[in-house]
Design an enzyme around this catalytic site. Structure first.
Site, PDB file in Angstrom:
ATOM      1  N   GLU A  14      12.080   9.645   2.292  1.00 60.31           N
ATOM      2  CA  GLU A  14      10.710   9.610   1.783  1.00 60.31           C
ATOM      3  C   GLU A  14       9.982  10.907   2.100  1.00 60.31           C
ATOM      4  OE1 GLU A  14       7.958   6.063   2.407  1.00 60.31           O
ATOM      5  OE2 GLU A  14       7.047   7.550   3.757  1.00 60.31           O
ATOM      6  N   ALA A  48      -3.901   5.947  -0.206  1.00 59.44           N
ATOM      7  CA  ALA A  48      -4.684   4.711  -0.278  1.00 59.44           C
ATOM      8  C   ALA A  48      -5.658   4.764  -1.448  1.00 59.44           C
ATOM      9  CB  ALA A  48      -5.447   4.500   1.029  1.00 59.44           C
ATOM     10  N   HIS A  74       5.865   5.916  -5.509  1.00 61.06           N
ATOM     11  CA  HIS A  74       5.116   4.776  -4.977  1.00 61.06           C
ATOM     12  C   HIS A  74       3.927   4.488  -5.890  1.00 61.06           C
ATOM     13  CE1 HIS A  74       6.509   5.033  -0.508  1.00 61.06           C
ATOM     14  NE2 HIS A  74       7.444   5.495  -1.326  1.00 61.06           N
ATOM     15  N   HIS A 148       5.186  -9.115   7.804  1.00 63.92           N
ATOM     16  CA  HIS A 148       4.000  -8.316   7.487  1.00 63.92           C
ATOM     17  C   HIS A 148       2.907  -8.665   8.502  1.00 63.92           C
ATOM     18  CE1 HIS A 148       0.444  -6.853   5.394  1.00 63.92           C
ATOM     19  NE2 HIS A 148       1.233  -6.193   4.558  1.00 63.92           N
TER      20      HIS A 148
END
Length: 285
Positions: A14, A48, A74, A148
């Site tokens: 990544e 974000a 993404h 999560h």
């Protein structure tokens, strides 16, 4: 691709867009260096609320069309509108990027709690049907071996994960974890739930002492004693911490490969030298 015990295992990593435009050259240079290990794909994070969406698509296009590697872009549901989603899909398609990692995403600092509660797409699963309807993309999803942070139980996580896969997710990438036994138990639960999508194990080499606190707070991952002892041992030795962190990741990956993992996804924080060192160490013919 990594070869071990006569078995091919996918290897990917990544990268994330730089905050400043004048640092874009650095990420292109990093990608040119990463190309030496010929990864199966390189994923590109998305800020974000889409704060780096343009950079994400630009870097993804560079990976796909200039570096001649496969690119995984993404895409987060938070802050997304239907019009913006369509525009982004059209842009990726135009740039020949045909793989997307679908995520919910964290609430941007600039978004109020009220706006977050009223967001158009609440979860990653909310945008999967829209992308599927648009067509032409292979979809990846995220999963959490240790639950999560916002889920009540692992079982809840598994149930939601099964729903996402049934909706069209083709492959999965885990959040970082540092204890392989947690990952193996997670695989057993996925198998019992009928989740057949291939799962890439997400590994983050801890090469800086302050890296762990930030990473764990975001991922909810537990820290084994062995790793916390390393951090304590090398707290005043940056070079030693980097070497020890790489060696820890190598041991973790080799154990995963010996247990037949489908793929390794490396969160190497834009460090080409770390990516190459780990790949060279684990790629035993």
């Amino acid at each position: 691709m990594i070869t071990r015990n006569n078995k091919n295992i996918e290897f990917s990593c990544e990268v994330f867009p730089p905050k400043r435009d004048d640092e874009m050259y650095d990420i292109f240079k990093t990608l040119d260096e990463i190309k030496d290990v010929d990864p199966d794909f390189v994923s590109v994070t998305y800020g974000a609320g889409g704060s780096n969406s343009k950079k994400t698509s630009t870097i993804a296009a560079y990976i796909q069309n200039i570096s001649d590697m496969r690119s995984l872009a993404h895409m987060t549901a938070v802050g997304m509108t239907e019009q913006k989603l369509t525009e982004m899909l059209e842009e990726l398609q135009k740039k020949s990027v045909d793989m997307i990692l679908v995520l919910r995403g964290d609430r941007p600092r600039t978004m109020s709690e009220e706006d977050f509660a009223k967001r158009e797409f609440k979860y990653a699963s909310s945008i999967i049907p829209k992308i599927e309807e648009f067509g032409g993309f292979k979809l990846f999803g995220a999963c959490y071996p240790e639950k999560h942070p916002e889920s009540a139980t692992v079982e809840d996580d598994i149930r939601y994960l099964k729903q996402k896969v049934d909706m069209g997710i083709d492959e999965l990438i885990t959040q970082m974890f540092f204890d392989n036994s947690k990952f193996y138990r997670f695989l057993e639960k996925c198998d019992a739930a009928g989740i057949k999508a291939p799962i890439h194990a997400g590994i983050m080499p801890i090469t800086k002492v302050n890296q762990l606190g930030t990473s764990v707070s975001l991922s909810g991952s537990s820290v084994p004693t062995e790793l916390s002892n390393l951090i304590a041992k090398y707290s005043e030795d940056p070079a030693g911490m980097k070497e020890a962190g790489i060696e820890y990741a190598i041991r973790q990956i080799e154990d995963l490969m010996d247990h037949g993992v489908y793929g390794i996804h490396l969160y190497s924080m834009n460090k080409a030298d770390v990516t190459k060192a780990i790949y060279d160490a684990v790629n035993h013919k």
